[in-house]
Write an enzyme that holds these catalytic residues in place. Structure first.
Site, PDB file in Angstrom:
ATOM      1  NE  ARG A 147      -3.520   2.202   2.798  1.00  0.00           N
ATOM      2  CZ  ARG A 147      -3.089   3.491   3.252  1.00  0.00           C
ATOM      3  NH1 ARG A 147      -1.922   3.599   3.611  1.00  0.00           N
ATOM      4  NH2 ARG A 147      -4.121   4.493   3.089  1.00  0.00           N
ATOM      5  CE  LYS A 199      -7.154   4.379   4.710  1.00  0.00           C
ATOM      6  NZ  LYS A 199      -8.525   3.589   4.491  1.00  0.00           N
ATOM      7  CB  SER A 254     -11.730  -0.936   3.748  1.00  0.00           C
ATOM      8  OG  SER A 254     -10.678  -1.402   3.555  1.00  0.00           O
TER       9      SER A 254
END
Length: 367
Positions: free
Chosen positions: A191, A289, A260
């Site tokens: 990611r 995030k 998610s």
């Protein structure tokens, strides 16, 4: 007397003996696979598909049942004697070998039925058995895909590591990934939202090769095109990404899809739409995030543990000091980023976390 009976049975030896034997072979072989998917995998769709096929095969020739029984000569079947001579030839070492052998048994039996029906001028039934044979080929493919996905989903346990180069003390993702994999972690998600595509592509190729080396899953976050290019084991998407059914069209049948989720409604929808696993969180507050939502807390985790049957990953702010809170609530897989990639000694940190998790369970449960 037995010699006289044998002569009579030989006189009755024609294609209906072959049809009878192969009808039994086909039905029995399907039943073996059907029960595996009913009682071991507990997969309703495949077990029901096999059940319907078995009934269709039996019913298609039910009008000949009396003739089959008249022609049957199990007492003098030379095949039984030959089979007994070849001890170990039919040995099966595991479920996969058992499934494979019985599919071949069914396919061969259906072909025998198909060809012998032609001899009896039953061309319409022969054509039906040709269609049934191709139905079995398709089910065999479904089963192969199912087993491949099932094997991948079983690895979603223990630590679910996620890359984060900005948190890794200036260390390259490839180096960090190998340290993580050396410590026994079986899932690594790549990611890197802020990196250039070529940079991500080059790193992803190398990390995928490392995952192959250490028998771990390589999951690509969001970038479906990169997942396809590097042959990822799976792709993970968010609530605002392309729908699951569209992702499946792009990635094919062999890649697992994770989603998610942040609420019971989202979890239920993900399962209904075909997700292979879900992310559950954020459980705790996290700054990893930039667009992170507020923590959903342990209450949502409780819902998932009780109601969701597919694998799930607890995510969001999970650290060494709070991981047992999620484990005690029923979580078996824990997504971690900064706690691992930011550790000075990554392998030591992972071993410490696993030792903590294994206070009430064996290490092998997690990897």
């Amino acid at each position: 007397m037995c010699k006289g009976l044998k002569i009579i049975y030989n006189m009755l030896n024609d294609s209906f003996r072959i049809l009878d034997a192969n009808l039994n072979r086909a039905s029995e072989g399907i039943r073996v696979i059907e029960d595996i998917f009913r009682f071991i995998y507990e997969d309703e769709n495949i077990s029901n598909e096999l059940r319907l096929l078995r009934h269709k095969i039996r019913k298609s020739l039910k009008n000949f049942n009396e003739k089959f029984l008249t022609k049957r000569s199990s007492l003098f079947d030379v095949g039984l004697k030959n089979s007994n001579k070849k001890e170990g030839l039919d040995k099966k070492n595991n479920i996969n070998e058992l499934i494979y052998a019985n599919f071949k048994r069914v396919e061969e039996a259906l072909r025998c039925i198909e060809e012998n029906l032609k001899i009896e001028k039953l061309h319409k039934l022969s054509k039906l058995y040709e269609e049934l044979r191709f139905d079995v080929y398709n089910i065999e493919k479904e089963v192969t895909i199912f087993k491949s996905l099932d094997a991948k989903k079983k690895k979603i346990t223990g630590i679910y590591a996620i890359s984060g180069e900005e948190f890794s003390c200036m260390r390259d993702n490839v180096y960090v990934a190998e340290e993580i994999l050396k410590a026994g972690v079986k899932v690594f998600q790549y990611r890197e939202k802020e990196k250039k595509m070529l940079y991500k592509y080059e790193q992803a190729k190398k990390i995928k090769a490392l995952c192959n080396k250490y028998d771990a899953l390589f999951i690509m976050n969001d970038d479906i095109d990169l997942a396809i290019l590097v042959g990822a084991d799976g792709v993970h998407i968010g609530q605002e990404d392309i729908p699951i059914k569209e992702v499946r069209k792009l990635v094919g049948d062999n890649m697992i899809i994770g989603v998610s989720t942040h609420s019971p409604k989202e979890a239920d929808r993900a399962v209904k739409e075909g997700a292979d696993y879900i992310g559950v969180g954020p459980i705790f507050k996290t700054k990893t995030k930039k667009d992170v939502i507020d923590p959903v807390g342990l209450k949502y985790l409780d819902y998932v543990v009780k109601n969701i049957k597919i694998p799930f990953v607890a995510i969001g702010g999970i650290k060494e000091h709070n991981i047992l809170e999620t484990k005690k609530r029923g979580a078996k897989c824990f997504a971690m980023i900064t706690e691992i990639v930011g550790a000075k000694d990554i392998q030591s940190k992972i071993n410490k976390i696993y030792n903590l998790l294994n206070e009430t369970s064996t290490h092998n449960v997690f990897y």
